[in-house]
Design a protein around this motif. Structure first.
Motif, PDB file in Angstrom:
ATOM      1  N   GLN A   1      -1.284  -7.816  -1.524  1.00 24.69           N
ATOM      2  CA  GLN A   1      -0.857  -7.171  -0.276  1.00 24.69           C
ATOM      3  C   GLN A   1      -1.579  -7.798   0.911  1.00 24.69           C
TER       4      GLN A   1
ATOM      5  N   ARG B   1       2.460  -1.903   8.578  1.00 20.08           N
ATOM      6  CA  ARG B   1       2.476  -0.603   7.892  1.00 20.08           C
ATOM      7  C   ARG B   1       2.150  -0.834   6.425  1.00 20.08           C
TER       8      ARG B   1
ATOM      9  N   SER C   1       5.542  -4.749   6.532  1.00 21.10           N
ATOM     10  CA  SER C   1       5.397  -3.493   5.828  1.00 21.10           C
ATOM     11  C   SER C   1       5.193  -3.788   4.348  1.00 21.10           C
ATOM     12  N   ASP C   2       4.315  -3.039   3.713  1.00 25.67           N
ATOM     13  CA  ASP C   2       4.055  -3.299   2.293  1.00 25.67           C
ATOM     14  C   ASP C   2       3.582  -2.013   1.622  1.00 25.67           C
ATOM     15  N   THR C   3       3.579  -2.012   0.301  1.00 22.83           N
ATOM     16  CA  THR C   3       3.109  -0.833  -0.429  1.00 22.83           C
ATOM     17  C   THR C   3       2.081  -1.240  -1.476  1.00 22.83           C
TER      18      THR C   3
ATOM     19  N   THR D   1      -2.823 -10.835   1.040  1.00 21.86           N
ATOM     20  CA  THR D   1      -2.277 -12.169   1.240  1.00 21.86           C
ATOM     21  C   THR D   1      -1.042 -12.113   2.135  1.00 21.86           C
ATOM     22  N   ARG D   2      -0.226 -11.072   1.933  1.00 18.59           N
ATOM     23  CA  ARG D   2       0.981 -10.944   2.758  1.00 18.59           C
ATOM     24  C   ARG D   2       0.621 -10.735   4.235  1.00 18.59           C
TER      25      ARG D   2
ATOM     26  N   SER E   1       1.796   4.382  -2.196  1.00 24.95           N
ATOM     27  CA  SER E   1       2.907   5.259  -2.604  1.00 24.95           C
ATOM     28  C   SER E   1       2.469   6.342  -3.597  1.00 24.95           C
TER      29      SER E   1
END
Lengths: 358, 304, 400
Positions: free
Chosen positions: C217, C173, C204-206, C219-220, C177
């Motif tokens: 993001q 996800r 999940s990230d924003t 990279t995550r 934001s």
């Protein structure tokens, strides 16, 4: 107010003139204006509150602040928390503390509380930021704006996040708007003739001399910061009642720069300048809006393309600043003596806002 | 290890963008104490210069189809031209004005440019395809790094090297440095003020064009507000780097980029939306510790 | 010095002069006035204008077929300038011209001020295409509606469809934001996930729409042990293009699920050969809608405006006039009470762009038929349609 009555007698005319002229505008708008036009007038009065609040700090201290709109944000949200019916709050703002969740106050009580809340916040952050001077202070206030906006945009359970929160009673009218502007003008005036205001202006113009005379610059700046935060907090509360919805996007860069432009166009070191800047720009915007809607010339409607208004306002701002770099009032105040502008111990506009670094 | 390497590259490439932005702000600030808030709109203008004006949703690419050896100089020229034009038409008239007045004038100029673009192109983002091969990842010590990141970092380093050489080893560079150090004195010694300032604006404009190109390649879009974010961070970087200090501005640009990436990578999920609050908070802390900036030039000492 | 006195006199003169310009023109009795308080300039203009054009097409059709209750519909306009304070003024301006229906800006934040004015004046208001639950009863009042479908339905639709039709089990996800719309998509996704047996949220990230780069993001995502089956990307223009481009540039091949906000082919050449990319739409702008009448409408739209519809956000404008006019015919009046009552009786009322249901609690769609557009090698086409199996509860939506 250590040197009454002479200071007051010399200067009291300025706020009186400003307030009376604004009253005349309110009356004209009420008498002749449509509902939409009256909203323009109210918006102008709220802008006057903001810009006069800005003046209370920027004008007296000479430090340019990019952060004052965050106080407007604080005031507007506090009013929203206090005046929205608890039934609505309990759905959208679940994270509010219980005592706040179940409170609903009338505008006359909520508005001063909002102002005080913004002032208290300013007192806390001001103790840190006011230690800086010159452009470092300006950037720090900018950081403040960024932090407040980011927190209010994302603390969903308390501020509703990016989205608007609704349900603030739409109780504004042109008289209340005028009253707000009058309160702002009187407050800023009283501050600028107070001991602290005089000391701060002395420090603005001659920092070393003022320091040598025992002026605690950091302390006086803090006082100005708190006073201006109070005024702008009130403006935020009025703005919330004006639109009856608030969202963090209204209190960010756009508003910051537009209000700063109004202040500089009017003359950033005078109270009359703050008011004149707002009035001039508001009138110009309204004028160009009418031109955009079109003017009938012999049955033919001629109008500017939509969006031309913003371009025109930008160009006019630049032109005004080119010919009147210290603003429409040239940093002077309205007064009876030497009608209409009196040199009130006028100092050349010093470059304190962005301290010359060489 | 690869994760760390990836983060390092992310930080470097974002920092490069901010550093280029900060350079553009610092170049002009150095010679005329103007914080040019129109810089972000210069960036957007350069990107839109690649498109024909149209409010239709589909962009009509104009210059974007040129080969790179023509496109890049053309765009640099557009940036330099716009920037110099703004100096000649607007900023030249503010030589003796209060810095706050100049700042507001620059903001008003940016406002005009932005709304002009809005009128000509509408607010819908337009797509631009520039060098799709730069979008491909390359492998480097086990980490997959988009080619563009590498290119961005290299461009920044090259620009920095050229600028340093220019400032240290040419007559104009010497004049600019002298002007940045003490403008009045430099004039007395025969530096032509308008020439130096115009040069600074040209450099700043070219840097804006370079950022525009990188942003457009990275995002594939032209958007009215695309320069605003970089401009703000660059402005902050210029200050915490020590106003008037070119290496300081660059270092601070990299620092803010790194801080942003590290916060994004290390904050817990629920706090990540507050990343910008942490970045701005860090800026305030830095200012409190070093109010003159991290790398304040000697000339920044306040004089009585 | 005299200059300043003259200035103030002049200001007063201008104020008084401007005031006289503000007399509202009276409208003829054989007309029904529909007011558009929408953005004709500024950021929202590009989003309001297409939907407004579609609404005008429907108005024209009705007028050609004899009008509404025997009267012609007359549209009037006021520019909100993409500004909230101006929005409220625009609302008042069209109300002063006798508007029976006030149509407001696409976005809740920018449309609400005008809608609130309509609500206070006792008139029906319709958001052109706002997709927040607030665009209606909770955020304006009992006479306010939106013509589009809730953002949450888009997130729920995409996840349920991908689970059932694409066998997606691991989801990631990624939320921008920036706006409530974006959060809405992810809210719908969050609600749907527990309903999908053994589907797993692996991360999940924003990010923020105007982030210059979302490298960290990405990279995550890349540091996950296994690439997720699907990425739920809750974002909108202009940042969406940049995010999608960067995700693909990093070599992530997962299917990307989106909200309707990224519909349209105008940006696709920014991401060459984009594939495995899915968007829910109310109708297809690509000429392959299963309903031939939609394709006819597209043609008509092109004839009138000179361009193809740029995205599905054209359609709600048409739907809006359609359902409102039906309600007026049935109520035999344009009075708010009667029209609202008829609108609230609508249950799966067919429109060109999917059915519409309004109830006493909800003036929006918490379930809706969506066409699924799949983009392969840069070519978008309709591959399926899907209606979520359960309505998203109003309580859940309001509490978000």
């Amino acid at each position: 107010m250590s040197r009454p009555p002479s200071v007051i007698r010399q200067t009291i005319v300025t706020p009186i003139i400003l307030i009376v002229v604004l009253l005349a505008m309110a009356a004209l708008s009420y008498q002749f204006g449509s509902r939409a036009f009256n909203r323009t007038a109210i918006e102008m009065f709220i802008n006057i509150m903001v810009v006069v609040g800005l003046y209370a700090f920027v004008g007296n201290s000479g430090l340019l602040s990019f952060g004052h709109i965050s106080f407007m944000c604080l005031g507007a949200y506090m009013t929203a928390w206090l005046t929205i019916p608890p039934v609505m709050k309990s759905i959208t703002l679940k994270g509010l503390p219980a005592w706040l969740l179940h409170t609903q106050l009338p505008m006359w009580v909520a508005t001063p509380i909002s102002g005080v809340f913004a002032a208290l916040f300013a007192l806390i952050v001001g103790r840190i930021i006011m230690r800086l001077s010159g452009i470092a202070a300006s950037i720090a206030t900018f950081g403040l704006l960024g932090v407040v906006n980011n927190v209010y945009s994302n603390w969903d359970s308390v501020t509703g996040g990016q989205g608007s929160i609704v349900g603030i009673p739409p109780t504004m009218n042109v008289w209340i708007g005028w009253l707000g502007a009058a309160v702002a003008i009187v407050t800023a005036y009283l501050y600028s003739i107070s001991r602290s205001g005089l000391a701060l202006r002395a420090a603005r113009d001659e920092e070393v001399a003022a320091r040598a005379s025992g002026v605690d610059i950091v302390r006086e700046r803090l006082v100005a910061f708190v006073v201006s935060a109070f005024i702008i907090g009130l403006a935020g509360a009025f703005y919330a009642h004006f639109l009856s919805i608030v969202n963090p996007g209204s209190f960010y860069l756009r508003t910051t720069f537009i209000t700063l432009s109004m202040l500089v166009v009017g003359g950033m070191y005078s109270l009359s300048g703050a008011v004149a800047g707002v009035v001039a720009i508001s009138v110009l915007i309204e004028l160009f809006r009418d031109l955009e809607k079109g003017v009938s010339v012999g049955g033919l409607t001629v109008g500017l393309p939509n969006g031309a208004q913003e371009i025109a306002i930008g160009i006019i701002t630049i032109v005004i600043l080119i010919y009147l770099p210290s603003g429409l009032t040239r940093n002077r105040e309205f007064s009876w003596r030497n009608w209409p502008l009196q040199r009130r111990r006028l100092v050349p506009p010093v470059q304190t806002a962005l301290k010359e670094t060489n | 290890m690869t994760a760390v390497l990836q983060i390092v590259f992310d930080a470097l490439s974002l920092g490069s963008l901010y550093a280029l932005g900060a350079l553009g702000i610092a170049a002009v600030f150095g010679v005329m104490r103007l914080v040019n808030f129109a810089h972000g709109d210069f960036i957007a203008f350069c990107v839109f210069a690649m498109l024909l004006p149209s409010v239709d949703a589909t962009a009509i690419v104009f210059a974007g189809q040129l080969p790179f050896y023509l496109l890049i100089p053309l765009l640099l020229l557009v940036g330099a031209g716009l920037s110099m034009l703004s100096e000649v038409i607007v900023f030249r008239r503010f030589r003796n004005a209060n810095p706050a007045t100049m700042m507001i004038a620059s903001f008003a100029l940016g406002f005009v440019i932005r709304h002009l673009l809005l009128l000509l192109y509408s607010s819908r983002p337009k797509s631009i395809t520039l060098w799709p091969s730069l979008g491909l990842p390359v492998e480097f010590l086990g980490a997959h790094i988009p080619m563009l990141q590498v290119v961005t970092i290299i461009i920044t380093l090259v620009v920095l090297a050229v600028l340093v050489l220019f400032l240290k080893h040419t007559r104009y560079g010497l004049e600019m440095r002298a002007a940045a150090e003490n403008f009045t004195m430099a004039r007395m010694l025969g530096v032509r003020a308008n020439g130096v300032i115009l040069l600074a604006f040209a450099i700043s404009g070219m840097l804006a064009a370079a950022i525009g190109l990188i942003l457009a390649t990275n995002s594939g879009t032209a958007d009215i507000g695309m320069g605003a974010n970089v401009m703000l961070i660059a402005f902050i970087a210029t200050v915490i780097g020590g106003l008037g200090s070119v290496p300081g501005a660059v270092a601070a640009g990299f620092l803010i980029g790194a801080a942003s990436v590290v916060f994004q990578a290390t904050l817990p999920h629920d706090a990540r939306v507050f990343r910008d609050a942490f970045v701005y908070g860090a800026v305030i802390v830095v200012l409190l510790v070093r109010p003159q900036g991290l790398f304040a030039p000697k000339s920044a000492k306040q004089r009585v | 010095m005299r200059f300043d006195r003259i200035r103030f006199d002049r200001i007063l003169g201008i104020l008084a002069g401007a005031a006289t310009l503000w007399f509202a023109p009276a409208h003829a009795a054989d007309e029904i006035v529909v007011g558009f308080a929408t953005a004709a300039s500024g950021f929202m203009q590009a989003y309001d204008k297409p939907a407004q054009d579609a609404a005008l097409i429907r108005i024209d059709e009705i007028n050609k077929a004899g009008g509404l209750l025997g009267k012609k519909i007359k549209p009037v306009f006021a520019d909100t300038k993409t500004d909230q304070a101006e929005g409220a003024k625009a609302g008042l301006a069209v109300l002063d011209q006798g508007a029976e229906l006030v149509i407001v800006s696409c976005d809740y934040d920018f449309g609400a001020p005008a809608a609130l004015q309509a609500q206070a004046a006792g008139k029906v208001s319709f958001f052109l295409c706002a997709e927040s639950i607030k665009a209606g009863i909770p955020g304006v009042g009992p006479s306010s509606f939106s013509a589009s479908v809730l953002a949450a339905v888009q997130g729920a639709t995409m996840s349920e469809w991908a689970y059932n039709k694409k066998n997606a089990r691991t989801f990631y996800r990624l939320l921008d934001s920036w706006t409530v719309y974006n959060k809405g998509i992810c809210d719908g996704f969050d609600w749907q996930m527990p309903h999908l047996k053994d589907a797993k949220l692996v991360g999940s990230d924003t990010f923020k729409n105007d982030d210059a780069s979302i490298a960290s993001q990405i990279t995550r995502i890349k540091s996950l042990p296994k690439e997720p089956d699907a990425i739920m990307l809750c974002t909108m223009m202009p940042g969406a293009v940049s995010a999608i481009k960067q995700i693909r540039a990093a070599g992530i091949k997962s299917m990307i699920l989106n909200g309707s906000g990224v519909d349209g082919s105008y940006w696709l050449n920014a991401v060459p050969d984009l594939s495995n990319f899915y968007v829910p739409v109310q109708g297809s702008v690509y000429g392959d809608d299963p309903n031939p009448k939609v394709n006819e409408f597209n043609k008509k739209y092109k004839d009138v405006t000179g361009g193809d519809p740029s995205s599905q956000y054209v359609y709600p404008g048409y739907v809006l006039i359609d359902v409102w006019a039906k309600a007026v015919e049935r109520a035999k009046t344009t009075d708010a009470a009667g029209v609202v009552a008829e609108l609230e009786k609508m249950n799966n009322e067919p429109t060109l762009f999917g059915p519409r249901t309004f109830t006493k609690d909800l003036h929006h769609q918490n379930q809706g038929r969506y066409l699924i557009v799949d983009t392969e090698a840069g070519k978008p086409k309709v591959v399926d349609q899907w209606t979520i199996s359960e309505k998203i509860p109003v309580d859940y939506l309001v509490s978000k």
